[in-house]
Design an enzyme around this catalytic site. Structure first.
Site, PDB file in Angstrom:
ATOM      1  N   ARG A 173     -13.358  -9.244   0.779  1.00  0.00           N
ATOM      2  CA  ARG A 173     -12.009  -8.998   0.714  1.00  0.00           C
ATOM      3  C   ARG A 173     -11.147 -10.069   0.819  1.00  0.00           C
ATOM      4  O   ARG A 173      -9.972 -10.519   0.109  1.00  0.00           O
ATOM      5  CB  ARG A 173     -11.341  -8.013   1.676  1.00  0.00           C
ATOM      6  N   ARG A 190       0.788  -1.262   0.010  1.00  0.00           N
ATOM      7  CA  ARG A 190      -0.081  -0.194   0.053  1.00  0.00           C
ATOM      8  C   ARG A 190       0.648   1.118  -0.203  1.00  0.00           C
ATOM      9  O   ARG A 190       1.799   1.511   0.823  1.00  0.00           O
ATOM     10  CB  ARG A 190      -0.927  -0.122   1.240  1.00  0.00           C
ATOM     11  N   CYS A 228     -16.347   1.092   0.466  1.00  0.00           N
ATOM     12  CA  CYS A 228     -15.296   0.304   0.582  1.00  0.00           C
ATOM     13  C   CYS A 228     -14.899   0.199   1.977  1.00  0.00           C
ATOM     14  O   CYS A 228     -14.049  -0.504   2.476  1.00  0.00           O
ATOM     15  CB  CYS A 228     -13.980   0.633  -0.116  1.00  0.00           C
ATOM     16  N   ASP A 238     -17.476   6.664  -1.659  1.00  0.00           N
ATOM     17  CA  ASP A 238     -16.095   6.578  -0.901  1.00  0.00           C
ATOM     18  C   ASP A 238     -16.089   7.808  -0.230  1.00  0.00           C
ATOM     19  O   ASP A 238     -16.692   8.709  -0.648  1.00  0.00           O
ATOM     20  CB  ASP A 238     -14.932   6.027  -2.106  1.00  0.00           C
ATOM     21  N   HIS A 256      -7.196   0.583  -6.588  1.00  0.00           N
ATOM     22  CA  HIS A 256      -7.603  -0.250  -5.618  1.00  0.00           C
ATOM     23  C   HIS A 256      -8.005  -1.533  -5.930  1.00  0.00           C
ATOM     24  O   HIS A 256      -9.115  -1.820  -5.698  1.00  0.00           O
ATOM     25  CB  HIS A 256      -8.436   0.550  -4.643  1.00  0.00           C
ATOM     26  N   GLN A 312      -9.871  -4.349  -3.532  1.00  0.00           N
ATOM     27  CA  GLN A 312     -11.211  -3.790  -3.193  1.00  0.00           C
ATOM     28  C   GLN A 312     -12.121  -3.962  -4.668  1.00  0.00           C
ATOM     29  O   GLN A 312     -13.352  -4.464  -4.383  1.00  0.00           O
ATOM     30  CB  GLN A 312     -11.293  -2.230  -3.169  1.00  0.00           C
TER      31      GLN A 312
END
Ligand code: CP
Ligand code: NVA
Length: 317
Positions: free
Chosen positions: A304, A113, A276, A236, A141, A144
Site C-alpha cells: 500500500r 474515505r 485486503c 474480503d 477501492h 487497494q
C-alpha cells in the site's frame, strides 16, 4: 493558490479506470523502484518529489492501513500532511462544495474515505485545482487494487498476463477495483458470489471494455468452480463498513463462500491467498489459510505504501 501547485486542472484518482492500462503498468513499475529506493531514506531520488506540497487526509470511516501508509508516504515524498476531521463533512455545517472550495485554496490533494462515490465526484466538480484521491468508497477501492497488483506482479516475476485470480465473497468495492486492475494487466478474474451480491452490471461491462491480452471476467455462484486452477484466491469481509445492520443475514448467506484449506486445494499448487484486511478469521477465511505460507496479506499491506507513493508522484508531478 495552493502552495507550489501548478495552476493546471488537477488529476484525480477516484477509480482504477482513471488510469490507462499503460499508466497502470508504469505506476506499478515506479512502485517497485520506490520500494527498493526506500532504504536510501532522505537520499532517495524522490525524497523531495512533492517538496512544498500539502496533502489532506479526510476519513469518514475507520482505517489503519490506508491512513498510516498515506501519512508515511506523503512525508517520504517531502510533502506535508494535514489531518482533516470528518465532522467537517456534515451537510448541516456547510455544503460539501464549500468544504472543497476552501481546501483547494490551501492544499494540493485530498485523500478521502467516504460513503458514495458520488460524493467524490461532487468534490472534483467543485474544485478544478484540487486532486482528489479515493481512499475507499462504497463502490471502489482503487488504492487497494494498486498494491494488490504490485504484490501479484512481484510473485509472478513481472509477468501478470495470462494468469487467473478468483475473488470469492461479496461483489463489493474491493472486488470492483481488483477486477478493473486485473483486466488492464491481462489477468482473468473469476468472481464467485451468492445471488444478489454480484458485481454491479456496470462493472461487468467496464471489464469487457478495458481487458488486455485476452483477459476475461467470469461470474460464478459456486466458489469451488471459481477456485479451480487459479493462480490466486482473494476474499474480503462479507459485511463492509456501513452495512453492519445486515451482518446476521450476510453471515448466513455467505457461509459457503469461506476460503478454507479445501477451497485453496482446488487452486494451482503455487496459488497465493490474498485479503485486503481487516480480516475476520473464522468467517470469510480460516486462520489456517491466512496464516499459511500461501498467504501474501502482509505483502499487500506493505505495498500500500509503495503503490500509493507511485500514484501520488504520477498525479502531482
Ligand atoms: N485495506 C484497507 O483499506 O485497510 P484499512 O481499512 O485499515 O485502511
Ligand atoms: N469491503 C471493505 C474493505 C475494507 C478495507 C469495506 O468497505 O469495509
Amino acid at each position: 493558490m495552493p502552495s507550489t501547485a501548478p495552476s493546471t486542472v488537477a488529476r484525480h484518482f477516484l477509480s482504477i479506470l482513471d488510469f490507462t492500462p499503460v499508466e497502470l503498468r508504469d505506476t506499478l513499475d515506479l512502485a517497485t523502484k520506490l520500494k527498493s529506493d526506500r532504504r536510501l531514506g532522505t537520499k532517495a531520488p524522490t525524497a523531495q518529489a512533492l517538496g512544498g506540497r500539502h496533502v489532506g487526509l479526510l476519513f469518514e470511516k475507520p482505517s489503519l492501513r490506508t491512513r498510516v501508509t498515506f501519512t508515511i508516504g506523503v512525508r517520504e515524498l517531502g510533502a506535508d500532511i494535514v489531518a482533516i476531521p470528518a465532522d467537517v463533512m456534515h451537510a448541516d455545517r456547510e455544503p460539501i462544495d464549500d468544504v472543497a472550495r476552501n481546501l483547494e485554496r490551501w492544499i494540493d490533494a485530498v485523500v478521502i474515505r467516504t460513503f458514495g462515490q458520488d460524493r467524490l465526484h461532487e468534490i472534483t466538480k467543485a474544485t478544478p485545482r484540487l486532486s482528489v484521491i479515493n481512499a475507499l468508497s462504497n463502490e471502489e477501492h482503487p488504492c487497494q487494487a494498486l498494491s494488490d497488483m504490485q504484490t501479484l506482479v512481484e510473485r509472478w516475476n513481472g509477468k501478470p498476463e495470462g494468469r487467473r485470480i478468483a475473488f470469492i465473497g461479496d461483489g463489493n468495492n474491493v472486488c470492483t477495483s481488483l477486477v478493473h486492475a486485473a483486466m488492464m494487466l491481462g489477468v482473468s478474474a473469476h468472481v464467485a458470489t451468492p445471488k444478489g451480491y454480484e458485481l454491479p452490471d456496470e462493472v461487468v461491462d467496464q471489464a469487457a471494455g478495458i481487458s488486455q491480452h485476452g483477459a476475461g471476467l467470469t461470474e460464478f455462484t459456486d466458489p469451488k468452480a471459481a477456485a479451480r486452477d487459479v493462480d490466486a484466491i482473494y476474499t474480503d469481509v462479507w459485511t463492509s463498513m456501513g452495512q453492519e445492520v445486515e451482518y446476521a443475514e450476510r453471515s448466513r448467506k455467505f457461509m459457503r463462500y469461506q476460503v478454507n484449506a479445501a477451497l485453496m486445494a482446488l487452486a494451482r499448487p503455487d496459488a497465493v491467498f490474498m485479503h485486503c484486511l481487516p480480516a475476520h478469521r473464522g468467517e470469510e477465511v480460516t486462520d489456517e489459510v491466512i496464516e499459511s505460507p500461501a498467504s501474501v496479506v502482509f505483502d499487500q499491506a506493505e505495498n500500500r505504501l509503495h503503490a500509493q507513493k507511485a500514484m501520488l508522484v504520477r498525479l502531482l508531478t
